[in-house]
Scaffold this motif. Sequence first.
Motif, PDB file in Angstrom:
ATOM      1  N   PHE A 273     -11.545  12.009  -1.139  1.00 25.35           N
ATOM      2  CA  PHE A 273     -11.013  10.764  -1.035  1.00 25.35           C
ATOM      3  C   PHE A 273     -10.534  10.507  -2.557  1.00 25.35           C
ATOM      4  O   PHE A 273     -10.268   9.284  -2.938  1.00 25.35           O
ATOM      5  CB  PHE A 273     -11.969   9.420  -0.400  1.00 25.35           C
ATOM      6  N   TYR A 274     -11.156  11.261  -3.494  1.00 25.66           N
ATOM      7  CA  TYR A 274     -11.155  10.973  -5.008  1.00 25.66           C
ATOM      8  C   TYR A 274      -9.402  10.657  -5.315  1.00 25.66           C
ATOM      9  O   TYR A 274      -9.627   9.598  -6.117  1.00 25.66           O
ATOM     10  CB  TYR A 274     -11.364  12.209  -5.844  1.00 25.66           C
TER      11      TYR A 274
ATOM     12  N   GLU B  43       1.059   6.962  -5.245  1.00 25.06           N
ATOM     13  CA  GLU B  43       1.583   5.658  -5.696  1.00 25.06           C
ATOM     14  C   GLU B  43       0.732   4.554  -5.014  1.00 25.06           C
ATOM     15  O   GLU B  43       0.173   4.710  -4.082  1.00 25.06           O
ATOM     16  CB  GLU B  43       3.116   5.492  -5.144  1.00 25.06           C
ATOM     17  N   PRO B  44       0.699   3.203  -5.815  1.00 22.32           N
ATOM     18  CA  PRO B  44      -0.080   2.318  -5.250  1.00 22.32           C
ATOM     19  C   PRO B  44       0.262   1.878  -3.883  1.00 22.32           C
ATOM     20  O   PRO B  44      -0.557   1.554  -3.188  1.00 22.32           O
ATOM     21  CB  PRO B  44       0.334   0.974  -5.978  1.00 22.32           C
ATOM     22  N   GLU B  45       1.342   2.041  -3.477  1.00 16.64           N
ATOM     23  CA  GLU B  45       1.657   1.694  -1.861  1.00 16.64           C
ATOM     24  C   GLU B  45       1.072   2.889  -0.952  1.00 16.64           C
ATOM     25  O   GLU B  45       0.495   2.284   0.069  1.00 16.64           O
ATOM     26  CB  GLU B  45       3.018   1.866  -1.647  1.00 16.64           C
ATOM     27  N   GLU B  46       1.000   3.817  -1.119  1.00 12.29           N
ATOM     28  CA  GLU B  46       0.184   4.917  -0.598  1.00 12.29           C
ATOM     29  C   GLU B  46      -1.157   4.856  -0.359  1.00 12.29           C
ATOM     30  O   GLU B  46      -1.768   4.898   0.544  1.00 12.29           O
ATOM     31  CB  GLU B  46       0.725   6.531  -1.057  1.00 12.29           C
ATOM     32  N   ALA B  47      -1.903   4.763  -1.675  1.00 19.06           N
ATOM     33  CA  ALA B  47      -3.066   4.309  -1.770  1.00 19.06           C
ATOM     34  C   ALA B  47      -3.637   2.839  -0.848  1.00 19.06           C
ATOM     35  O   ALA B  47      -4.644   2.925  -0.053  1.00 19.06           O
ATOM     36  CB  ALA B  47      -3.717   4.054  -3.108  1.00 19.06           C
TER      37      ALA B  47
ATOM     38  N   GLU C   1      -2.018   2.076   1.736  1.00 15.70           N
ATOM     39  CA  GLU C   1      -2.158   2.277   3.302  1.00 15.70           C
ATOM     40  C   GLU C   1      -3.333   2.919   3.508  1.00 15.70           C
ATOM     41  O   GLU C   1      -3.810   2.783   4.639  1.00 15.70           O
ATOM     42  CB  GLU C   1      -0.602   3.138   3.194  1.00 15.70           C
ATOM     43  N   TRP C   2      -3.581   3.863   2.828  1.00 19.58           N
ATOM     44  CA  TRP C   2      -4.796   4.784   2.905  1.00 19.58           C
ATOM     45  C   TRP C   2      -6.246   3.919   3.255  1.00 19.58           C
ATOM     46  O   TRP C   2      -6.757   3.951   4.032  1.00 19.58           O
ATOM     47  CB  TRP C   2      -4.986   5.918   2.091  1.00 19.58           C
TER      48      TRP C   2
ATOM     49  N   VAL D 136      -8.322  -3.306  -1.742  1.00 24.74           N
ATOM     50  CA  VAL D 136      -6.980  -3.709  -1.690  1.00 24.74           C
ATOM     51  C   VAL D 136      -7.192  -5.340  -1.548  1.00 24.74           C
ATOM     52  O   VAL D 136      -8.349  -6.029  -1.343  1.00 24.74           O
ATOM     53  CB  VAL D 136      -6.280  -3.204  -0.392  1.00 24.74           C
ATOM     54  N   THR D 137      -6.295  -6.184  -1.925  1.00 23.36           N
ATOM     55  CA  THR D 137      -6.161  -7.561  -1.952  1.00 23.36           C
ATOM     56  C   THR D 137      -6.387  -8.080  -0.502  1.00 23.36           C
ATOM     57  O   THR D 137      -5.676  -7.476   0.301  1.00 23.36           O
ATOM     58  CB  THR D 137      -5.222  -8.123  -2.916  1.00 23.36           C
TER      59      THR D 137
END
Length: 400
Positions: free
Chosen positions: A97-98, A206-210, A212-213, A237-238
């Motif tokens: 997950f790093y 990218e932040p959006e991918e993170a 989502e994960w 995540v907020t």
Amino acid sequence: MARPVLDNRAARRLFLHRHLLGDAPKGPGKGTDLLGVIRDLGFVQVDSVNTLERAHHMILFARRPAYRPAALHRLIEKDRVLFEHWTHDASVIPTEFYRYWHLPFDRARARLTERWKDWQGAAYLGELDRVLTHVADHGPVRSSDLIAEEHRGQSGGWWNWHPSKAALEYLWRTGALVISGRRGFQKLYDLPERAYPLPCAEARPEPEEAVEWFCQAAMARLGFATSGEIAAFWDHVTPAEAKAWVARGLAAGALQEIDVLGHDGKARRCVARPGVVEEAAALPEAPARVRVLSPFDPALRDRKRAERLFGFFYRIEIFVPAEKRQYGYYVFPLLEGERLIGRIDMKADREAGVLEVSKLWLEPGVRPAKGRLARLEAELERMARLADVGAVRIAPDWVQ
């Protein structure tokens, strides 16, 4: 159209299965088996309190009675398949997950720089380059290795860090250093690329991918949740990001709203994957075995959720004055099957080689039946082996 309803019994069963407490505890508790437990949980919180055994060891032991602490140390320090960083608190996390932790690294950098100026003062900022150079040149270090001469002899601790200690923690929280191991309970800090060369070489998302994960992974481990609970699971995540993720999932049909009934019969609107009500109905009943849980067990971390689902109010009374404590300052919750049945006060006296059990408080309506106490005493014998003491000594008036 009426929302599907997950009744309380099914909700508790699903929740316990998702937290690996719904099946009979078995398995070698080491190697790939232990890594699988931590992967399925997502992370295991690390805590220093050691009245019986440290929290992370108790969390793993509750799911794998064959587990011993050396198995976790090997995964972290030799196999490097786990790393230590922050979720809602310090935790051990699968190294696979790093790459997603670049998001919390970046967010911590933006958040902590100004906050720590007020908390620790600005002196630690002047130590950052020196500390990084020292670690690069000399290898893993403890904070005590870096204390300047003028600070030697001062009391340390969480609330009185010397500047180099604050620098180490800041560099760890922001990803410039990692914890490569511990000596006793002291952290060893090292360069990420030296301790985890392969994960560090992976492309950062990218932040959006993170986001989502993190939301997907939280949903998988909770089974049902509000958007706030999804955000709080990893604490990376907020609430607004989690709320938007839920809205997208509902619009796409990847999520559905359900009503989850609490122990008092009151419904709470949550989201879940389609089919979760049917999944819960098909799960086997949890075994009647009694398990001692850590106060930081992931099934109990959200105290309000535990109270809603199980009718079990729990808090650690460390900061409660002794005369106002209802229980001991650090007592252990007891799980029997699919019920939280009470709490127990005990500690390991390692000099005497004894697990001292002083008090047992059972929840209203839970009787100290012979079979129940026999199952508890069998679990106490197992706990004594984990704590590496040879006997269990139970006070004569232990049942309160």
